[in-house]
Enzyme design. Structure first.
Site, short mmCIF file in Angstrom:
data_model
loop_
_atom_site.label_atom_id
_atom_site.label_comp_id
_atom_site.label_asym_id
_atom_site.label_seq_id
_atom_site.Cartn_x
_atom_site.Cartn_y
_atom_site.Cartn_z
N ILE A 217 2.52 -17.82 -28.86
CA ILE A 217 1.93 -19.05 -28.35
C ILE A 217 2.85 -20.24 -28.63
CG2 ILE A 217 -0.41 -18.16 -28.58
CD1 ILE A 217 -0.67 -19.92 -31.10
N ASN B 299 -1.65 -13.95 -36.55
CA ASN B 299 -0.35 -14.53 -36.87
C ASN B 299 -0.15 -15.84 -36.10
OD1 ASN B 299 2.51 -15.12 -36.89
ND2 ASN B 299 2.86 -13.03 -37.57
N PHE C 72 2.42 -17.45 -35.33
CA PHE C 72 3.57 -17.44 -34.43
C PHE C 72 3.39 -16.50 -33.25
CE2 PHE C 72 5.29 -18.82 -38.50
CZ PHE C 72 6.05 -19.91 -38.13
N GLU C 73 2.34 -15.70 -33.28
CA GLU C 73 2.13 -14.74 -32.19
C GLU C 73 0.93 -15.14 -31.33
OE1 GLU C 73 2.75 -10.57 -33.26
OE2 GLU C 73 3.51 -11.24 -35.20
N MET C 74 -0.28 -14.81 -31.75
CA MET C 74 -1.46 -15.13 -30.94
C MET C 74 -2.30 -16.23 -31.56
SD MET C 74 -2.22 -11.16 -29.93
CE MET C 74 -3.12 -11.33 -28.40
#
Length: 342
Positions: free
Chosen positions: A109, A149, A151-153
């Site tokens: 994201i 996370n 940095f991810e979702m």
């Protein structure tokens, strides 16, 4: 019809039946049924096929829960599992092209970059641990981590459940399968049921190991002999051709400095012995999962072969050696998992 003729026919039928029984028992001795015991969330049944070789054929999926897997597939592809509805599991795991995303590190994201290369999810059920540093023992523990996370979702279960509950299709699917409907546990259950079903079909190396001598080309057969005799199978063996042990990136004086940017399991354990130690990746579908290594710093499969031979085995391979082994690695790719088309 004469009595002699009837007795003759009966005798022949008995012989045929005995032959089938003997053949059945031979098959049972060679291939054994096994209920999945790897903390499966859904009943699955594999046919395990053991051979006398360092590399083992993949277990064949004989039974899985199609309804839960289909729901998991929908969730896997849904961006509703991310904070800003921009990212799905499939964003980092292209199931139709190797099971990874083809980038050095994945994009989450807000266009944030991850820290490590995205591994393939295909055949991941057979890894002894998940993630490069092995921080998750199985897919059940792994599934929530990208969702949480930042940095991810970058989201949480309350937000995910609220968004899914606003979608009639998801509400109906969950309610059909569970009285509890949309819950954290059922979301994980569905995703993992789908991921567990992602097993490659009809892979040439497996056909070869099971006795089809024509499944590999002459060059691939040379590559197989070298893969075994040079010692590649020391780390890349078993049913996933890797994924079943930890190993240190070889002698650091023979490994590119670009691969020394990450301390691996040390970041998790703070144990000095774990510096530069990673889970050995599976080589299943490796021809389609470039770029390679934990940071995706190597684009070409031939270069990865040379680096591994030099750093792990102390070997300087000839161009012919590299070409033969690379040809073999292409035989490690199979057809799409059945659950992607059902």
């Amino acid at each position: 019809m004469s009595t002699r003729y009837v007795l003759l026919i009966t005798g022949l039928l008995i012989c045929v039946c005995l032959s089938l029984v003997v053949q059945f028992h031979k098959t049972e001795q060679k291939y054994r049924w096994k209920q999945n015991t790897e903390r499966s969330v859904i009943k699955m049944r594999f046919l395990e096929r053991a051979v006398d070789a360092p590399i083992q054929p993949l277990p064949k999926v004989m039974e899985y829960d199609l309804a839960w897997a289909k729901l998991g597939k929908a969730l896997f592809k849904s961006p509703l599992l991310s904070a800003d509805n921009s990212t799905s599991c499939a964003s980092c795991h292209d199931l139709y092209n190797g099971g990874d995303d083809g980038f050095p590190v994945s994009v989450g994201i807000k266009q944030q970059l991850g820290e490590r290369n995205s591994p393939t999810v295909i055949n991941a059920v057979f890894n002894f641990r998940q993630f490069w540093d092995g921080r998750s023992s199985d897919l059940i523990e792994q599934a929530p981590q990208p969702i949480h996370n930042p940095f991810e979702m970058g989201t949480n279960w309350a937000q995910v459940i609220d968004k899914l509950s606003a979608q009639p299709g998801f509400v109906s699917s969950f309610n059909v399968l569970s009285e509890e409907g949309i819950t954290e546990q059922n979301i994980i259950k569905a995703i993992v049921a789908f991921e567990e079903s992602l097993v490659s079909e009809n892979t040439p190396i497996d056909a070869f190991l099971l006795g089809d001598t024509n499944a590999l080309s002459p060059q691939q057969k040379r590559g197989y002999d070298k893969f075994v005799n040079y010692g590649c199978v020391t780390c890349h063996q078993g049913r996933n051709i890797g994924g079943n042990l930890y190993q240190k990136i070889g002698r650091l004086d023979r490994v590119p400095t670009s691969l020394q940017d990450d301390f691996g399991r040390y970041e998790l354990t703070k144990n000095e012995q774990d510096k530069f130690v990673f889970k050995v990746p599976s080589l299943r579908n490796v021809a389609y999962t470039s770029p390679y290594f934990h940071n995706g710093s190597v684009d070409e499969l031939a270069d990865a072969i040379r680096i591994m031979a030099r750093g792990q085995l102390g070997l300087e391979l000839s161009d012919e050696d590299v070409a033969d082994i690379e040809a073999l690695l292409h035989a490690f790719s199979g057809e799409l998992p059945r659950s992607l088309t059902e």
